[in-house]
Every structure is written in structure tokens, then in C-alpha cells.
Design a protein around this motif. Structure first.
Motif, PDB file in Angstrom:
ATOM      1  N   LYS A  35       0.830  -1.235   0.166  1.00  9.44           N
ATOM      2  CA  LYS A  35      -0.106  -0.224   0.126  1.00  9.44           C
ATOM      3  C   LYS A  35       0.827   1.151   0.010  1.00  9.44           C
ATOM      4  O   LYS A  35       0.312   2.214  -0.327  1.00  9.44           O
ATOM      5  N   ASP A  36       2.112   1.392   0.495  1.00  6.09           N
ATOM      6  CA  ASP A  36       3.155   2.290   0.353  1.00  6.09           C
ATOM      7  C   ASP A  36       3.637   2.487  -0.852  1.00  6.09           C
ATOM      8  O   ASP A  36       4.763   3.062  -0.987  1.00  6.09           O
ATOM      9  N   GLY A  37       3.439   1.633  -1.955  1.00  4.67           N
ATOM     10  CA  GLY A  37       4.187   1.544  -2.957  1.00  4.67           C
ATOM     11  C   GLY A  37       5.382   0.808  -2.943  1.00  4.67           C
ATOM     12  O   GLY A  37       6.368   1.255  -3.943  1.00  4.67           O
ATOM     13  N   LEU A  38       5.819   0.188  -1.932  1.00  2.00           N
ATOM     14  CA  LEU A  38       7.104  -0.848  -1.897  1.00  2.00           C
ATOM     15  C   LEU A  38       6.996  -2.038  -2.752  1.00  2.00           C
ATOM     16  O   LEU A  38       6.010  -2.600  -3.081  1.00  2.00           O
ATOM     17  N   LYS A  39       8.307  -2.456  -3.084  1.00  2.00           N
ATOM     18  CA  LYS A  39       8.379  -3.597  -3.806  1.00  2.00           C
ATOM     19  C   LYS A  39       8.933  -4.663  -2.759  1.00  2.00           C
ATOM     20  O   LYS A  39       9.761  -4.398  -1.716  1.00  2.00           O
ATOM     21  N   GLU A  40       8.946  -5.862  -2.827  1.00  2.00           N
ATOM     22  CA  GLU A  40       9.476  -7.061  -2.146  1.00  2.00           C
ATOM     23  C   GLU A  40      10.180  -8.022  -3.161  1.00  2.00           C
ATOM     24  O   GLU A  40      10.067  -8.289  -4.115  1.00  2.00           O
ATOM     25  N   SER A  41      11.552  -8.579  -2.442  1.00  2.00           N
ATOM     26  CA  SER A  41      12.365  -9.177  -3.019  1.00  2.00           C
ATOM     27  C   SER A  41      12.674 -10.495  -1.904  1.00  2.00           C
ATOM     28  O   SER A  41      12.849  -9.826  -0.886  1.00  2.00           O
ATOM     29  N   LEU A  42      12.821 -11.777  -2.305  1.00  3.13           N
ATOM     30  CA  LEU A  42      13.164 -12.740  -1.361  1.00  3.13           C
ATOM     31  C   LEU A  42      14.430 -13.221  -1.892  1.00  3.13           C
ATOM     32  O   LEU A  42      14.699 -13.445  -3.106  1.00  3.13           O
ATOM     33  N   ILE A  43      15.305 -13.356  -0.882  1.00  2.18           N
ATOM     34  CA  ILE A  43      16.649 -14.111  -1.053  1.00  2.18           C
ATOM     35  C   ILE A  43      16.699 -15.490  -0.230  1.00  2.18           C
ATOM     36  O   ILE A  43      16.353 -15.392   1.142  1.00  2.18           O
ATOM     37  N   GLU A  44      16.960 -16.587  -0.954  1.00  3.67           N
ATOM     38  CA  GLU A  44      17.133 -17.926   0.031  1.00  3.67           C
ATOM     39  C   GLU A  44      18.262 -18.054   0.356  1.00  3.67           C
ATOM     40  O   GLU A  44      19.134 -18.181  -0.716  1.00  3.67           O
ATOM     41  N   PHE A  45      18.658 -18.493   1.420  1.00  5.11           N
ATOM     42  CA  PHE A  45      20.050 -18.993   1.928  1.00  5.11           C
ATOM     43  C   PHE A  45      20.017 -20.443   2.331  1.00  5.11           C
ATOM     44  O   PHE A  45      19.285 -20.928   3.057  1.00  5.11           O
ATOM     45  N   PRO A  46      20.997 -21.163   1.578  1.00  2.00           N
ATOM     46  CA  PRO A  46      20.954 -22.677   1.772  1.00  2.00           C
ATOM     47  C   PRO A  46      21.294 -23.215   3.132  1.00  2.00           C
ATOM     48  O   PRO A  46      20.906 -24.266   3.758  1.00  2.00           O
ATOM     49  N   ASP A  47      22.211 -22.552   4.010  1.00  3.12           N
ATOM     50  CA  ASP A  47      22.544 -22.935   5.246  1.00  3.12           C
ATOM     51  C   ASP A  47      22.053 -21.838   6.313  1.00  3.12           C
ATOM     52  O   ASP A  47      22.404 -20.858   6.405  1.00  3.12           O
ATOM     53  N   ASN A  48      21.008 -22.557   6.991  1.00  6.46           N
ATOM     54  CA  ASN A  48      20.267 -21.573   8.024  1.00  6.46           C
ATOM     55  C   ASN A  48      21.390 -21.152   9.248  1.00  6.46           C
ATOM     56  O   ASN A  48      21.025 -20.140   9.768  1.00  6.46           O
ATOM     57  N   ARG A  49      22.266 -22.105   9.611  1.00  9.79           N
ATOM     58  CA  ARG A  49      23.354 -21.606  10.635  1.00  9.79           C
ATOM     59  C   ARG A  49      24.319 -20.356  10.210  1.00  9.79           C
ATOM     60  O   ARG A  49      24.224 -19.301  10.841  1.00  9.79           O
ATOM     61  N   LEU A  50      24.573 -20.440   8.714  1.00  9.81           N
ATOM     62  CA  LEU A  50      25.258 -19.015   8.330  1.00  9.81           C
ATOM     63  C   LEU A  50      24.237 -18.008   8.200  1.00  9.81           C
ATOM     64  O   LEU A  50      24.482 -16.832   8.267  1.00  9.81           O
ATOM     65  N   LEU A  51      22.891 -18.268   7.997  1.00  8.89           N
ATOM     66  CA  LEU A  51      21.975 -17.111   8.013  1.00  8.89           C
ATOM     67  C   LEU A  51      21.986 -16.368   9.329  1.00  8.89           C
ATOM     68  O   LEU A  51      21.690 -15.333   9.404  1.00  8.89           O
ATOM     69  N   ILE A  52      21.798 -17.377  10.244  1.00 10.08           N
ATOM     70  CA  ILE A  52      21.733 -16.629  11.836  1.00 10.08           C
ATOM     71  C   ILE A  52      22.925 -15.711  12.141  1.00 10.08           C
ATOM     72  O   ILE A  52      22.874 -14.562  12.404  1.00 10.08           O
ATOM     73  N   ASP A  53      23.925 -16.130  11.693  1.00  4.49           N
ATOM     74  CA  ASP A  53      25.432 -15.301  11.549  1.00  4.49           C
ATOM     75  C   ASP A  53      25.103 -13.780  10.992  1.00  4.49           C
ATOM     76  O   ASP A  53      25.537 -12.788  11.208  1.00  4.49           O
ATOM     77  N   LEU A  54      24.522 -14.189   9.519  1.00  3.79           N
ATOM     78  CA  LEU A  54      24.366 -12.905   8.806  1.00  3.79           C
ATOM     79  C   LEU A  54      23.314 -12.076   9.328  1.00  3.79           C
ATOM     80  O   LEU A  54      23.700 -10.887   9.298  1.00  3.79           O
ATOM     81  N   CYS A  55      22.288 -12.570  10.157  1.00  4.71           N
ATOM     82  CA  CYS A  55      21.292 -11.605  10.724  1.00  4.71           C
ATOM     83  C   CYS A  55      22.043 -10.807  11.953  1.00  4.71           C
ATOM     84  O   CYS A  55      21.606  -9.759  12.228  1.00  4.71           O
ATOM     85  N   GLY A  56      23.126 -11.633  12.847  1.00  9.53           N
ATOM     86  CA  GLY A  56      23.580 -10.831  13.820  1.00  9.53           C
ATOM     87  C   GLY A  56      22.694 -11.184  15.105  1.00  9.53           C
ATOM     88  O   GLY A  56      21.569 -11.480  14.816  1.00  9.53           O
ATOM     89  N   ALA A  57      23.354 -11.085  16.296  1.00  5.19           N
ATOM     90  CA  ALA A  57      22.612 -11.124  17.643  1.00  5.19           C
ATOM     91  C   ALA A  57      21.661 -10.041  17.702  1.00  5.19           C
ATOM     92  O   ALA A  57      21.746  -8.976  17.303  1.00  5.19           O
ATOM     93  N   TYR A  58      20.395 -10.533  17.646  1.00  2.78           N
ATOM     94  CA  TYR A  58      18.996  -9.866  17.829  1.00  2.78           C
ATOM     95  C   TYR A  58      18.831  -9.076  16.564  1.00  2.78           C
ATOM     96  O   TYR A  58      18.329  -7.847  16.565  1.00  2.78           O
ATOM     97  N   ASP A  59      19.363  -9.825  15.329  1.00  2.95           N
ATOM     98  CA  ASP A  59      19.199  -9.192  13.914  1.00  2.95           C
ATOM     99  C   ASP A  59      19.920  -7.842  13.930  1.00  2.95           C
ATOM    100  O   ASP A  59      19.449  -6.931  13.079  1.00  2.95           O
ATOM    101  N   GLN A  60      21.092  -7.698  14.492  1.00  2.00           N
ATOM    102  CA  GLN A  60      21.670  -6.246  14.753  1.00  2.00           C
ATOM    103  C   GLN A  60      22.436  -5.917  13.421  1.00  2.00           C
ATOM    104  O   GLN A  60      22.416  -4.758  12.909  1.00  2.00           O
ATOM    105  N   HIS A  61      22.805  -7.048  12.356  1.00  2.65           N
ATOM    106  CA  HIS A  61      23.260  -6.626  11.259  1.00  2.65           C
ATOM    107  C   HIS A  61      22.211  -5.973  10.272  1.00  2.65           C
ATOM    108  O   HIS A  61      22.419  -5.165   9.505  1.00  2.65           O
ATOM    109  N   LEU A  62      21.093  -6.746  10.304  1.00  2.00           N
ATOM    110  CA  LEU A  62      19.871  -6.239   9.421  1.00  2.00           C
ATOM    111  C   LEU A  62      19.442  -5.030   9.788  1.00  2.00           C
ATOM    112  O   LEU A  62      19.169  -4.203   8.990  1.00  2.00           O
ATOM    113  N   ALA A  63      19.255  -4.753  10.995  1.00  2.00           N
ATOM    114  CA  ALA A  63      19.073  -3.480  11.634  1.00  2.00           C
ATOM    115  C   ALA A  63      19.781  -2.245  10.981  1.00  2.00           C
ATOM    116  O   ALA A  63      19.456  -1.330  10.752  1.00  2.00           O
ATOM    117  N   ALA A  64      21.084  -2.686  10.898  1.00  2.00           N
ATOM    118  CA  ALA A  64      22.214  -1.681  10.733  1.00  2.00           C
ATOM    119  C   ALA A  64      21.772  -1.361   9.068  1.00  2.00           C
ATOM    120  O   ALA A  64      22.023  -0.172   8.519  1.00  2.00           O
TER     121      ALA A  64
END
Length: 337
Positions: free
Chosen positions: A12-41
Motif C-alpha cells: 500500500k506504500d508503493g514498496l516492492k518485495e524481493s526474496l533471497i533464499e540462503f541454503p545454510d540456516n546456521r550461516l543465515l543466523i550469523d548473517l542476521c547477527g545477534a538480535y538481528d543487529q546486522h539487518l537493523a544496521a
């Protein structure tokens, strides 16, 4: 790792969405960072929203923003796949590198293969050092391939740290017999003679950054023995006069504070089987007013000589606290042209 293009309906705000799939869930956790701090940055810097859905990350934002975030997340995930860690400095570096028109690296290619056949992991006795930015990789490549190399740029860009790391790596591999590190002992408001102790104790404060770098790469007991056996030397620039430095890896740090005569004296110490690295920051000259920096003279006189490389860094290459890059940019913006 797969990516779905932003073809889903706009929000509704005119935004687009993209999905990225990561094969290794453990690496995805590290990518996100503690409490998702990497994503927040990343969200804060690029004004997007990143939502984790199982082993996928959904990115909400403008089409241009989706592409940028996708490249950043892929580059960071590749670091994790290569067995490296992600620190806040890595996030900041990727954010600053994105959108830089001078960035010559194709993110779809393994960055460690940027220069075919060259080393981009510097092995020392305590850890492996990885050049992080394009300029740092080019710098490391030149240190391995040139007998004389200059590293010029602001503080925090890894000029000295990487040079010492390469020196330790070449020493361990038996390519040089010794490491010699030097700096001009330029006084900054306090006379050497007023400091307590003998000559070594007077000059050690000027040499401390070099001691710190070595301590990062070599265990303390081994380092002490190497100092005792003169296989590693740290000395003020003035102590270099009259020497011929053969089969050595030689680093001159803070070269902007060497005079023209000192620079000429140092450069002519180069002997058979040796490599020299000169590092400096043209914005931090502490020489008396009217005295020409030897680094500036060397740039002017030597830039056209083959087998001498000049490597330049900017605030985009800062790998210290992210505020350091902002501080450098602020001072450069205020400097009269």
C-alpha cells in the motif's frame, strides 16, 4: 543462494518485495547477527525493511534499494561461506562500497579471486589477515609484486597494519631474513629530552603502533626472541643512516613526517633481496612550517619509475570505527582547495 526479483505486487506504500533464499540456516543466523543487529544496521542505512522467513530474507523497499541490499547481503553471506566472521566494520564497509562508481569488483565473482594467482589471505603465526576493500586488495597485491611500494591515505585504512602483516608472512615463508620497521620521531609538543629514561625509552612511544601491529601477528614469547636476535628491528628513521638493508622487509611508517633528505636517505638504503613499503597520510604532516614533506617529494619524483607502486586510500577504506570515516570526510570537506 537464490533471489526472486521484485515482481510481487506493490504494498500500500508503493514498496516492492524481493526474496533471497540462503541454503545454510546456521550461516543465515550469523548473517542476521545477534538480535538481528546486522539487518537493523542495513535497514537504517538504506531505508528498507528486512524480514526473516525461515531460510529466506524478504526485503521491502524501492526497486533500486532492493538491488543494493541484495548485493550487500550476498557479499556478507559469501564471507561466512568462506569461514570468516561478520563484524560491524564489515557491515559499514559494504554500505560505503555500494554505489561507489569506482568500485571495480563484480560482486558475483569471489572477491578473493580479484587478482588471479595473488594472495589475499595473509597468514601470520597468530591469525589470518584479510584485506577488506578493493584498495586494500590492490595494496596487498602490490606489496607482494613490487620491491618498493607506497601506501598513502587517511588514518584507519590499514596501510601500516597490512604492510606489517605482509612482512611477517614473507618472513615466516623464508622470503626475507628480517623485518625492519621505522618511523620519524617527530616531536608533537613535547621534547624527547624531557621524557624520562634512556634513548630506547624515549623513542618507544613513537614506535608503539608498530609494536602493537607485531603483537597482533606473532606470539609474545616468539616476538621477544626475534627482537633479541635482531631478526625484527624497530628504530627511528634517523638510525637508518649508513645502513644497507639487504634481504629484509622494511616499512617506513608516518612518512609524511620525513623531510626530503630523510626520505632520500631511507630509499637509498634498499639492498639486494629486500622490499620497502612507505606509508603516510598527507593530511597529518607535523613538520615545522616551511619544511617540505619527503612523502610529497617522493610522489612527485618517483611516480613514473617502473616497479615502484603508489597505492591510494580514501575514507571508504577505513576499517576502524564507522565514525572515523565520517570524521575524515568532515575534515576533508572543510579543507580549502
Amino acid at each position: 543462494m537464490t533471489t526472486q526479483n521484485p515482481t510481487s505486487p506493490s504494498t500500500k506504500d508503493g514498496l516492492k518485495e524481493s526474496l533471497i533464499e540462503f541454503p545454510d540456516n546456521r550461516l543465515l543466523i550469523d548473517l542476521c547477527g545477534a538480535y538481528d543487529q546486522h539487518l537493523a544496521a542495513i535497514e537504517k542505512a538504506l531505508d528498507v525493511q528486512i524480514i526473516r522467513r525461515g531460510n529466506q530474507l524478504a526485503i521491502l523497499g524501492s526497486a533500486a534499494g532492493l538491488d543494493e541490499v541484495t548485493e550487500i547481503l550476498k557479499a556478507l553471506y559469501q564471507r561466512l561461506e568462506a569461514g570468516r566472521t561478520i563484524e560491524p566494520g564489515d557491515i559499514d564497509r559494504e554500505l560505503r562500497m555500494q554505489g561507489d562508481g569506482e568500485n571495480c569488483v563484480d560482486r558475483k565473482v569471489d572477491q578473493l579471486e580479484m587478482f588471479s594467482g595473488e594472495k589475499f589471505e595473509i597468514k601470520t603465526r597468530k591469525k589470518i589477515i584479510e584485506p577488506r576493500t578493493d584498495a586494500q586488495k590492490a595494496y596487498v597485491a602490490s606489496l607482494f609484486s613490487n620491491e618498493l611500494a607506497f601506501g598513502i591515505g587517511p588514518a584507519g585504512t590499514g596501510k601500516t597494519y597490512l604492510a606489517v602483516a605482509v612482512g611477517v608472512s614473507m618472513f615466516i615463508a623464508g622470503k626475507v631474513d628480517k623485518i625492519i620497521l621505522s618511523r620519524p620521531a617527530v616531536e608533537a609538543g613535547e621534547k624527547l629530552g624531557y621524557l624520562p629514561g634512556d634513548m630506547k625509552e624515549k623513542v618507544d612511544p613513537y614506535m608503539q603502533p608498530l609494536y602493537d601491529a607485531l603483537d597482533d601477528f606473532i606470539p609474545s614469547k616468539q616476538l621477544a626472541r626475534l627482537f633479541e636476535e635482531k631478526q625484527i628491528e624497530i628504530a627511528p628513521l634517523a638510525f637508518m643512516r649508513g645502513r644497507t638493508l639487504s634481504n629484509a622487509f622494511v616499512v617506513l611508517d608516518e612518512a609524511q613526517n620525513a623531510t626530503s633528505m630523510q626520505m632520500k636517505m631511507f630509499l637509498t638504503r634498499l639492498g639486494e633481496g629486500s622490499r620497502m613499503v612507505i606509508t603516510g597520510d598527507r593530511s597529518q604532516v607535523d613538520l615545522p612550517r616551511g619544511v617540505t614533506s619527503g612523502l610529497a617529494d617522493a610522489e612527485r619524483l618517483l611516480h613514473s619509475i617502473e616497479k615502484i607502486s603508489f597505492n591510494y586510500f580514501t575514507s571508504k577504506d577505513v576499517v576502524r570505527h564507522p565514525l572515523v570515516a565520517a570524521i575524515i570526510d568532515a575534515y576533508e570537506a572543510d579543507t580549502p582547495r
